[in-house]
Design a protein around this motif. Structure first.
Motif, PDB file in Angstrom:
ATOM      1  N   LYS A   1       4.539  -7.079   1.980  1.00 38.57           N
ATOM      2  CA  LYS A   1       4.067  -7.592   0.689  1.00 38.57           C
ATOM      3  C   LYS A   1       2.746  -6.922   0.296  1.00 38.57           C
ATOM      4  O   LYS A   1       2.556  -6.508  -0.842  1.00 38.57           O
ATOM      5  CB  LYS A   1       3.892  -9.110   0.761  1.00 38.57           C
ATOM      6  N   CYS A   2       1.846  -6.786   1.258  1.00 39.61           N
ATOM      7  CA  CYS A   2       0.553  -6.150   1.011  1.00 39.61           C
ATOM      8  C   CYS A   2       0.736  -4.668   0.682  1.00 39.61           C
ATOM      9  O   CYS A   2       0.108  -4.149  -0.242  1.00 39.61           O
ATOM     10  CB  CYS A   2      -0.335  -6.315   2.239  1.00 39.61           C
ATOM     11  N   GLU A   3       1.602  -3.985   1.422  1.00 36.70           N
ATOM     12  CA  GLU A   3       1.873  -2.565   1.173  1.00 36.70           C
ATOM     13  C   GLU A   3       2.438  -2.370  -0.241  1.00 36.70           C
ATOM     14  O   GLU A   3       2.045  -1.448  -0.949  1.00 36.70           O
ATOM     15  CB  GLU A   3       2.848  -2.010   2.204  1.00 36.70           C
ATOM     16  N   LYS A   4       3.347  -3.250  -0.638  1.00 34.43           N
ATOM     17  CA  LYS A   4       3.950  -3.158  -1.968  1.00 34.43           C
ATOM     18  C   LYS A   4       2.893  -3.363  -3.045  1.00 34.43           C
ATOM     19  O   LYS A   4       2.884  -2.670  -4.066  1.00 34.43           O
ATOM     20  CB  LYS A   4       5.075  -4.185  -2.100  1.00 34.43           C
ATOM     21  N   GLU A   5       2.002  -4.318  -2.839  1.00 33.79           N
ATOM     22  CA  GLU A   5       0.927  -4.581  -3.799  1.00 33.79           C
ATOM     23  C   GLU A   5      -0.011  -3.377  -3.905  1.00 33.79           C
ATOM     24  O   GLU A   5      -0.437  -3.004  -4.992  1.00 33.79           O
ATOM     25  CB  GLU A   5       0.151  -5.830  -3.371  1.00 33.79           C
ATOM     26  N   ALA A   6      -0.317  -2.744  -2.777  1.00 32.03           N
ATOM     27  CA  ALA A   6      -1.220  -1.589  -2.770  1.00 32.03           C
ATOM     28  C   ALA A   6      -0.623  -0.405  -3.521  1.00 32.03           C
ATOM     29  O   ALA A   6      -1.357   0.387  -4.126  1.00 32.03           O
ATOM     30  CB  ALA A   6      -1.545  -1.187  -1.331  1.00 32.03           C
ATOM     31  N   GLU A   7       0.686  -0.285  -3.507  1.00 32.05           N
ATOM     32  CA  GLU A   7       1.358   0.817  -4.203  1.00 32.05           C
ATOM     33  C   GLU A   7       1.169   0.732  -5.716  1.00 32.05           C
ATOM     34  O   GLU A   7       1.313   1.736  -6.419  1.00 32.05           O
ATOM     35  CB  GLU A   7       2.847   0.831  -3.868  1.00 32.05           C
ATOM     36  N   LYS A   8       0.811  -0.432  -6.222  1.00 34.65           N
ATOM     37  CA  LYS A   8       0.612  -0.617  -7.659  1.00 34.65           C
ATOM     38  C   LYS A   8      -0.684   0.030  -8.169  1.00 34.65           C
ATOM     39  O   LYS A   8      -0.823   0.283  -9.344  1.00 34.65           O
ATOM     40  CB  LYS A   8       0.587  -2.108  -8.006  1.00 34.65           C
TER      41      LYS A   8
END
Length: 98
Positions: free
Chosen positions: A49-56
């Motif tokens: 979830k954190c990795e996905k958020e950082a990709e934004k």
């Protein structure tokens, strides 16, 4: 290595346990950093979830942000951190002055 003690019988000098995670070769910078994190019970990786958020987040710096800071991108600068550094916060700049 991260291990969990599963049993330590009174008559035994050593405990029994199971290996939960192999960090790598002792002495390696990444392994030593992960060892410190594990010792203090910090997570060794970010959640999906954190990795996905950082990709934004964009890698481009907004013009407004550039205006609010002193821009040294045009000044010749080299890092003096070792090749295996994770932060690159030690550097030397060179600029010819009149």
């Amino acid at each position: 290595m991260i291990a969990r003690i599963t049993e330590w019988p009174p008559q035994s000098e050593n405990p029994f346990g199971e290996v939960l995670h192999v960090l790598g070769v002792p002495g390696d910078n990444d392994v030593e950093m992960k060892s410190i994190l594990a010792e203090f019970e910090f997570p060794l990786s970010f959640s999906p979830k954190c990795e996905k958020e950082a990709e934004k987040f964009s890698e481009l710096i907004p013009a407004k942000e550039v205006k609010e800071r002193k821009d040294f991108r045009g000044v010749y600068t080299i890092t003096i951190d070792p090749p295996d550094a994770k932060d690159f916060d030690d550097a030397i700049s060179l600029k010819n002055l009149e």
